[in-house]
Scaffold this motif. Structure first.
Motif, short mmCIF file in Angstrom:
data_model
loop_
_atom_site.label_atom_id
_atom_site.label_comp_id
_atom_site.label_asym_id
_atom_site.label_seq_id
_atom_site.Cartn_x
_atom_site.Cartn_y
_atom_site.Cartn_z
N GLY A 169 32.14 44.88 41.97
CA GLY A 169 33.50 44.74 41.46
C GLY A 169 34.60 44.97 42.47
O GLY A 169 35.59 45.63 42.17
N THR A 170 34.43 44.39 43.68
CA THR A 170 35.53 44.49 44.63
C THR A 170 35.72 43.16 45.34
O THR A 170 34.75 42.49 45.69
CB THR A 170 35.32 45.61 45.68
N SER A 171 36.95 42.79 45.55
CA SER A 171 37.24 41.50 46.20
C SER A 171 37.07 41.60 47.72
O SER A 171 37.23 40.62 48.43
CB SER A 171 38.67 41.06 45.87
N MET A 172 36.72 42.78 48.20
CA MET A 172 36.48 42.98 49.65
C MET A 172 37.66 42.48 50.48
O MET A 172 37.47 41.82 51.50
CB MET A 172 35.17 42.28 50.07
N LEU A 193 27.39 42.53 43.08
CA LEU A 193 27.63 42.19 41.68
C LEU A 193 29.13 41.92 41.52
O LEU A 193 29.95 42.83 41.66
CB LEU A 193 27.28 43.36 40.75
N ASP A 194 29.44 40.68 41.25
CA ASP A 194 30.87 40.38 41.06
C ASP A 194 30.96 39.13 40.20
O ASP A 194 30.24 38.18 40.44
CB ASP A 194 31.55 40.14 42.42
N VAL A 195 31.85 39.18 39.20
CA VAL A 195 31.93 37.99 38.31
C VAL A 195 32.33 36.76 39.12
O VAL A 195 32.00 35.65 38.79
CB VAL A 195 32.92 38.20 37.14
N1 APR Z 1 32.01 42.97 36.72
C1 APR Z 1 31.92 42.74 38.07
N2 APR Z 1 32.96 42.35 38.82
C2 APR Z 1 34.16 42.20 38.21
C3 APR Z 1 34.34 42.42 36.82
C4 APR Z 1 33.19 42.82 36.08
N3 APR Z 1 33.26 43.03 34.76
N4 APR Z 1 35.66 42.18 36.51
C5 APR Z 1 36.26 41.84 37.68
N5 APR Z 1 35.37 41.85 38.69
C6 APR Z 1 35.61 41.57 40.10
C7 APR Z 1 36.62 40.47 40.41
O1 APR Z 1 35.96 39.22 40.49
C8 APR Z 1 37.14 40.92 41.79
O2 APR Z 1 36.33 40.38 42.83
O3 APR Z 1 36.18 42.76 40.63
C9 APR Z 1 36.97 42.44 41.78
C10 APR Z 1 38.28 43.22 41.70
O4 APR Z 1 38.99 42.96 42.89
P1 APR Z 1 40.42 43.63 43.10
O5 APR Z 1 41.23 43.45 41.86
O6 APR Z 1 40.93 43.12 44.40
O7 APR Z 1 40.11 45.19 43.21
P2 APR Z 1 39.54 45.97 44.46
O8 APR Z 1 38.63 45.11 45.27
O9 APR Z 1 38.97 47.24 43.92
O10 APR Z 1 40.87 46.31 45.31
C11 APR Z 1 40.68 47.11 46.45
O11 APR Z 1 43.07 47.15 46.80
O12 APR Z 1 45.14 47.26 45.87
C12 APR Z 1 44.21 47.99 46.55
O13 APR Z 1 43.92 50.31 46.53
C13 APR Z 1 43.73 49.17 45.74
O14 APR Z 1 41.50 50.11 45.64
C14 APR Z 1 42.25 48.91 45.55
C15 APR Z 1 41.92 47.95 46.68
#
Ligand code: APR
Length: 229
Positions: A169-172, A193-195
């Motif tokens: 669940g992170t957009s990396m 694991l990422d949608v």
């Molecule tokens: N299961 C798996 N993946 C999911 C789900 C789910 N139910 N719902 C959403 N995702 C995925 C999305 O496809 C996306 O790739 O989770 C990811 C969320 O990405 P971001 O919204 O960019 O969040 P994140 O990667 O945690 O952001 C990193 O950026 O803004 C800063 O400090 C903030 O910690 C954060 C950092």
């Protein structure tokens, strides 16, 4: 016992009801990063920043860890698990995970805006003007854009000794968190694991993409890890 490092982002908490940042209706569609997640934003309008984090904290208090958080705790029965999270929602702690590195801070602590190592717990709304012991003002204990990420030094050695890495669940897109996979051993396995299929990773390890919701596949994944598939 195999070492597993789990890098999590907002997507693992999405099914608990917490908005992610960059998905549709994400937090960064509704708020400008420069206003609420930078030191400059804090200096310009601290009340706006506090309102943003007070709201997120109040929401985080109403939600619970989901199946994915809980399964990561269960993973500890068979593996030496370290969670390295970008999340600040405290859901891994609530799920009972033992080894958690919070790269970006926590909604439930505050720090001095003069010296970020001066911290205290916080559970209710913060108001601007409360003085910290060093004469600075209390601010959210969150790593803002442009600030150092001290916990990365604790995360790197965990990646260096991992047999497998699960990315959930992170957009990396945010460094240094997104760069951690470069420290994985050559022969380690990465399961993402990422949608959505996230961008190609900067690792030399073998990568398996699972483009499904975290809660849908984590049970099957545990079986896979146990049987070395
Ligand atoms: N299961 C798996 N993946 C999911 C789900 C789910 N139910 N719902 C959403 N995702 C995925 C999305 O496809 C996306 O790739 O989770 C990811 C969320 O990405 P971001 O919204 O960019 O969040 P994140 O990667 O945690 O952001 C990193 O950026 O803004 C800063 O400090 C903030 O910690 C954060 C950092």
């Amino acid at each position: 016992m195999k070492n597993i490092v789990v890098l999590t982002g907002a997507g693992i908490s999405a099914e608990s009801g917490i908005a992610t940042f960059r998905d549709q209706n994400g937090l960064w569609e509704k708020h400008r990063i420069e206003d609420v997640a930078t030191p400059e934003g804090w200096l310009k309008n601290p009340e706006l920043v506090l309102n943003f984090y007070n709201l997120r904290r109040q929401q985080a208090k109403t939600v619970k860890p989901n199946y994915a958080h809980i399964k990561l705790k269960e993973l500890e029965k068979d593996f030496n698990v370290h969670i390295v999270t970008q999340n600040v929602d405290y859901l891994h702690e609530e799920a009972g995970s033992s080894n958690i590195i919070k790269l970006h801070g926590s909604l439930f602590s505050r720090c001095s805006d003069r010296n970020k190592t001066i911290k205290a717990k916080v559970f209710d709304d913060m108001i601007f003007g409360d003085l910290a012991p060093d004469g600075g003002f209390w601010r959210p204990d969150i790593v803002w854009f442009g600030e150092a990420v001290p916990e990365i030094e604790n995360a790197i050695p965990i990646f260096r000794k991992a047999d497998a890495c699960i990315i959930i669940g992170t957009s990396m897109q945010v460094y240094p968190a997104a760069g951690l996979t470069q420290y994985l051993p050559h022969d380690s396995e990465i399961i993402i694991l990422d949608v959505n299929t996230p961008p190609a990773n900067n690792s030399r390890a073998k990568i398996h993409y699972v483009t499904k919701k975290a809660t849908e596949v984590l049970m099957r994944l545990l079986g896979c890890l146990k049987s070395n598939c």
